[in-house]
Design a protein around this motif. Structure first.
Motif, PDB file in Angstrom:
ATOM      1  N   ARG A 189      36.216  43.083  49.778  1.00  0.00           N
ATOM      2  CA  ARG A 189      37.169  42.949  48.457  1.00  0.00           C
ATOM      3  C   ARG A 189      37.327  41.655  47.902  1.00  0.00           C
ATOM      4  O   ARG A 189      37.382  41.598  46.731  1.00  0.00           O
ATOM      5  CB  ARG A 189      38.522  43.797  48.640  1.00  0.00           C
ATOM      6  CG  ARG A 189      38.450  45.188  48.638  1.00  0.00           C
ATOM      7  CD  ARG A 189      39.978  45.967  48.683  1.00  0.00           C
ATOM      8  NE  ARG A 189      40.655  45.425  49.733  1.00  0.00           N
ATOM      9  CZ  ARG A 189      40.828  46.341  50.819  1.00  0.00           C
ATOM     10  NH1 ARG A 189      40.213  47.433  51.062  1.00  0.00           N
ATOM     11  NH2 ARG A 189      41.371  45.909  51.967  1.00  0.00           N
ATOM     12  N   GLY A 190      37.930  40.727  48.747  1.00  0.00           N
ATOM     13  CA  GLY A 190      37.795  39.510  48.272  1.00  0.00           C
ATOM     14  C   GLY A 190      36.643  38.672  47.705  1.00  0.00           C
ATOM     15  O   GLY A 190      36.506  38.240  46.639  1.00  0.00           O
ATOM     16  N   ALA A 191      35.531  39.178  48.368  1.00  0.00           N
ATOM     17  CA  ALA A 191      34.064  38.675  47.933  1.00  0.00           C
ATOM     18  C   ALA A 191      33.889  38.874  46.597  1.00  0.00           C
ATOM     19  O   ALA A 191      33.146  38.209  45.835  1.00  0.00           O
ATOM     20  CB  ALA A 191      33.127  38.827  48.995  1.00  0.00           C
ATOM     21  N   TYR A 192      34.141  40.393  46.496  1.00  0.00           N
ATOM     22  CA  TYR A 192      33.798  40.793  45.208  1.00  0.00           C
ATOM     23  C   TYR A 192      34.443  40.477  44.028  1.00  0.00           C
ATOM     24  O   TYR A 192      34.104  40.070  42.951  1.00  0.00           O
ATOM     25  CB  TYR A 192      34.130  42.601  45.134  1.00  0.00           C
ATOM     26  CG  TYR A 192      34.124  43.139  43.866  1.00  0.00           C
ATOM     27  CD1 TYR A 192      32.628  43.404  43.143  1.00  0.00           C
ATOM     28  CD2 TYR A 192      35.120  43.648  43.219  1.00  0.00           C
ATOM     29  CE1 TYR A 192      32.549  44.025  42.055  1.00  0.00           C
ATOM     30  CE2 TYR A 192      34.803  44.445  42.007  1.00  0.00           C
ATOM     31  CZ  TYR A 192      33.379  44.459  41.469  1.00  0.00           C
ATOM     32  OH  TYR A 192      33.501  45.202  40.233  1.00  0.00           O
ATOM     33  N   GLY A 193      35.952  39.955  44.127  1.00  0.00           N
ATOM     34  CA  GLY A 193      36.491  39.326  43.047  1.00  0.00           C
ATOM     35  C   GLY A 193      35.990  38.069  42.900  1.00  0.00           C
ATOM     36  O   GLY A 193      35.709  37.813  41.589  1.00  0.00           O
ATOM     37  N   ALA A 194      35.661  37.527  43.852  1.00  0.00           N
ATOM     38  CA  ALA A 194      35.044  35.956  43.739  1.00  0.00           C
ATOM     39  C   ALA A 194      33.695  36.030  42.892  1.00  0.00           C
ATOM     40  O   ALA A 194      33.214  35.431  42.038  1.00  0.00           O
ATOM     41  CB  ALA A 194      34.869  35.285  44.628  1.00  0.00           C
ATOM     42  N   LEU A 195      32.798  37.241  43.536  1.00  0.00           N
ATOM     43  CA  LEU A 195      31.500  37.207  42.968  1.00  0.00           C
ATOM     44  C   LEU A 195      31.600  37.380  41.641  1.00  0.00           C
ATOM     45  O   LEU A 195      30.542  37.097  40.899  1.00  0.00           O
ATOM     46  CB  LEU A 195      30.879  38.367  44.017  1.00  0.00           C
ATOM     47  CG  LEU A 195      29.348  38.702  43.612  1.00  0.00           C
ATOM     48  CD1 LEU A 195      28.588  37.331  43.844  1.00  0.00           C
ATOM     49  CD2 LEU A 195      28.850  39.747  44.227  1.00  0.00           C
ATOM     50  N   CYS A 196      32.301  38.349  41.120  1.00  0.00           N
ATOM     51  CA  CYS A 196      32.471  38.780  39.707  1.00  0.00           C
ATOM     52  C   CYS A 196      32.714  37.664  38.561  1.00  0.00           C
ATOM     53  O   CYS A 196      32.642  37.725  37.517  1.00  0.00           O
ATOM     54  CB  CYS A 196      33.456  39.972  39.530  1.00  0.00           C
ATOM     55  SG  CYS A 196      32.567  41.551  39.960  1.00  0.00           S
ATOM     56  N   ARG A 197      33.499  36.673  39.349  1.00  0.00           N
ATOM     57  CA  ARG A 197      33.927  35.330  38.433  1.00  0.00           C
ATOM     58  C   ARG A 197      32.428  34.534  38.613  1.00  0.00           C
ATOM     59  O   ARG A 197      32.146  33.854  37.402  1.00  0.00           O
ATOM     60  CB  ARG A 197      34.896  34.736  39.113  1.00  0.00           C
ATOM     61  CG  ARG A 197      36.207  35.243  39.082  1.00  0.00           C
ATOM     62  CD  ARG A 197      37.240  34.622  39.933  1.00  0.00           C
ATOM     63  NE  ARG A 197      37.139  33.209  39.928  1.00  0.00           N
ATOM     64  CZ  ARG A 197      37.825  32.697  40.642  1.00  0.00           C
ATOM     65  NH1 ARG A 197      38.108  33.305  42.038  1.00  0.00           N
ATOM     66  NH2 ARG A 197      37.735  31.177  40.891  1.00  0.00           N
ATOM     67  N   LEU A 198      31.746  34.485  39.479  1.00  0.00           N
ATOM     68  CA  LEU A 198      30.508  33.899  39.505  1.00  0.00           C
ATOM     69  C   LEU A 198      29.284  34.438  38.418  1.00  0.00           C
ATOM     70  O   LEU A 198      28.598  33.800  37.920  1.00  0.00           O
ATOM     71  CB  LEU A 198      29.982  33.709  40.906  1.00  0.00           C
ATOM     72  CG  LEU A 198      29.227  32.526  41.237  1.00  0.00           C
ATOM     73  CD1 LEU A 198      29.565  31.125  40.894  1.00  0.00           C
ATOM     74  CD2 LEU A 198      28.619  32.465  42.793  1.00  0.00           C
ATOM     75  N   VAL A 199      29.091  35.898  38.836  1.00  0.00           N
ATOM     76  CA  VAL A 199      28.209  36.546  38.222  1.00  0.00           C
ATOM     77  C   VAL A 199      28.935  37.792  37.584  1.00  0.00           C
ATOM     78  O   VAL A 199      29.140  38.791  38.119  1.00  0.00           O
ATOM     79  CB  VAL A 199      27.222  37.216  39.133  1.00  0.00           C
ATOM     80  CG1 VAL A 199      26.308  38.233  38.375  1.00  0.00           C
ATOM     81  CG2 VAL A 199      26.546  36.207  40.099  1.00  0.00           C
ATOM     82  N   PRO A 200      29.393  37.488  36.352  1.00  0.00           N
ATOM     83  CA  PRO A 200      30.268  38.467  35.518  1.00  0.00           C
ATOM     84  C   PRO A 200      29.832  39.998  35.416  1.00  0.00           C
ATOM     85  O   PRO A 200      28.399  39.942  35.287  1.00  0.00           O
ATOM     86  CB  PRO A 200      30.377  38.148  34.005  1.00  0.00           C
ATOM     87  CG  PRO A 200      30.099  36.466  34.343  1.00  0.00           C
ATOM     88  CD  PRO A 200      29.223  36.556  35.450  1.00  0.00           C
ATOM     89  N   ALA A 201      30.414  40.987  35.907  1.00  0.00           N
ATOM     90  CA  ALA A 201      30.006  42.303  35.965  1.00  0.00           C
ATOM     91  C   ALA A 201      31.297  43.280  35.573  1.00  0.00           C
ATOM     92  O   ALA A 201      32.323  42.801  35.850  1.00  0.00           O
ATOM     93  CB  ALA A 201      29.571  42.877  37.364  1.00  0.00           C
ATOM     94  N   ASP A 202      30.773  44.406  35.215  1.00  0.00           N
ATOM     95  CA  ASP A 202      31.885  45.304  34.840  1.00  0.00           C
ATOM     96  C   ASP A 202      32.340  46.277  35.881  1.00  0.00           C
ATOM     97  O   ASP A 202      33.448  46.796  36.035  1.00  0.00           O
ATOM     98  CB  ASP A 202      31.730  46.178  33.445  1.00  0.00           C
ATOM     99  CG  ASP A 202      31.253  45.265  32.233  1.00  0.00           C
ATOM    100  OD1 ASP A 202      32.263  44.558  31.613  1.00  0.00           O
ATOM    101  OD2 ASP A 202      30.163  45.461  31.757  1.00  0.00           O
ATOM    102  N   HIS A 203      31.439  46.628  36.576  1.00  0.00           N
ATOM    103  CA  HIS A 203      31.834  47.491  37.684  1.00  0.00           C
ATOM    104  C   HIS A 203      30.943  46.962  39.008  1.00  0.00           C
ATOM    105  O   HIS A 203      29.980  46.102  38.897  1.00  0.00           O
ATOM    106  CB  HIS A 203      31.135  48.700  37.424  1.00  0.00           C
ATOM    107  CG  HIS A 203      31.593  49.375  36.268  1.00  0.00           C
ATOM    108  ND1 HIS A 203      32.879  49.923  36.055  1.00  0.00           N
ATOM    109  CD2 HIS A 203      31.245  49.322  35.035  1.00  0.00           C
ATOM    110  CE1 HIS A 203      32.954  50.318  34.755  1.00  0.00           C
ATOM    111  NE2 HIS A 203      31.993  50.102  33.998  1.00  0.00           N
TER     112      HIS A 203
END
Length: 356
Positions: free
Chosen positions: A33-47
């Motif tokens: 869950r933590g990695a997903y939040g950071a990853l979406c800041r690095l690689v923007p995604a909607d889902h």
């Protein structure tokens, strides 16, 4: 071998944050869950979806992150063969793919998962995913989606590819050390209970961990033909299979009795990373001997019957053990009562406790 890409100062900050999150806990859900939040800041995604397959069940997943309508993944094991993302990355493990490398656009729009997402009101226009082949019998996966037709760029693909080994390593660590820690908690709890040995078992019969005295106890109670390395003895495997096949019903204790004592086995399920393991608790009991003063008043057969009553056996079990009928045991038992001057089973047990 791909060369590392040069990160901007912002990308470097987020990457370090993501790496700290990946290795800051042994809880797989917390890590992903933590990695997903950071990853979406690095690689923007909607889902997104981050998952780990259950050992031995390649189409059944523990969804650590499923940032999509839960209905999309309902009954996923049956839908997995029709998931074009999974089908594509399974063929090229550890390689990040974009949807254009998975299927032609027309085929994607005809796919089951695409049409199902539309029915649920979600527009999954772009996808980027990687299958993390972390162990021979289980794997992880990361999928990012966009609901607009804005493809993931070459740089975004390279960023995810650069992070994939770290995500795989974190999953492996959580599974190995986190699971071991949970098993250790189960073993430690058993060790605090005097006279209990324990096995931690993954169905159908794989022993994952055991307390110090468990192996010696199994050798005392099960013949070599019933035992095999790393597995439950065959009679216990049968009992576990029956218990696992009736979830929620509660597993009755399994008991083996001999002239020298008895072994009681309790089967207790517990959850570990989306699967059910079993604590197999072993308690050994010695024969309840009749007081010496009884032996002058009872025949040898009456002593055998009385001692089995003291173990808590019923007439049918005593009859089976001594090779006679329950009616014969009933007659022997009545003569025991008469000889000792007691009216019932309960009074017989009380008299033995008083050692008279």
């Amino acid at each position: 071998m791909r060369s590392p890409i040069h990160l901007t100062a912002r990308e470097q900050r987020i990457t370090w944050e993501l790496l700290e999150l990946l290795h800051g806990s042994l809880d797989l859900h917390e890590v992903l869950r933590g990695a997903y939040g950071a990853l979406c800041r690095l690689v923007p995604a909607d889902h997104g979806a981050l998952c780990v397959s259950l050992p031995g069940h390649p189409t059944a997943y523990d969804w650590a992150v499923a940032d999509l309508p839960p209905e999309l993944f309902a009954g996923y094991a049956e839908l997995a063969p029709d998931d074009f993302v999974r089908s594509a990355v399974m063929k090229r493990p550890n390689v990040v793919l974009r949807e254009s490398e998975m299927l032609p656009r027309a085929a994607i729009e005809r796919s089951v998962m695409f049409r199902r997402s539309r029915e649920l009101g979600v527009r999954l226009e772009q996808a980027m995913a990687v299958l993390l082949a972390v162990e021979p019998d289980w794997h992880g996966g990361v999928t990012l989606y966009r609901d607009r037709r804005r493809p993931f760029s070459d740089r975004e693909r390279a960023l995810l590819q650069q992070l994939a080994p770290s995500i795989a390593a974190a999953i492996r660590t959580c599974r190995r050390l986190g699971d071991a820690a949970r098993r250790g908690d189960v073993l430690e709890a058993a060790l605090r209970r005097e006279g209990v040995e324990i096995l931690v078992v993954a169905p159908p019969a794989s022993v994952l961990a055991r307390s110090a005295g468990a192996e010696a106890l199994l050798e005392r109670w099960f013949a070599p033909a019933e035992r095999s390395a790393g597995a439950l003895p065959a009679p216990l495997a049968g009992a576990l299979g029956a218990a696992a096949g009736t979830p929620g019903a509660g597993a009755a204790p399994w008991t083996r009795r001999t002239r020298d004592g008895h072994l009681r086995v309790d089967l207790v399920p517990f959850a570990e990373q989306g699967r059910t393991l079993w604590a197999v608790e072993l308690r050994e009991g010695a024969v309840a001997a009749a007081p010496a003063t009884w032996r002058g008043r009872l025949t040898d057969r009456q002593v055998e019957v009385a001692e089995r009553v003291l173990r808590g056996w019923d007439n049918a079990l005593i009859a089976d053990d001594l090779g006679c009928t329950p009616a014969t045991i009933k007659k022997h038992l009545q003569r025991v009562y008469d000889a000792l001057g007691v009216p019932s089973r309960a009074a017989l047990i009380a008299r033995a406790t008083a050692r008279s």
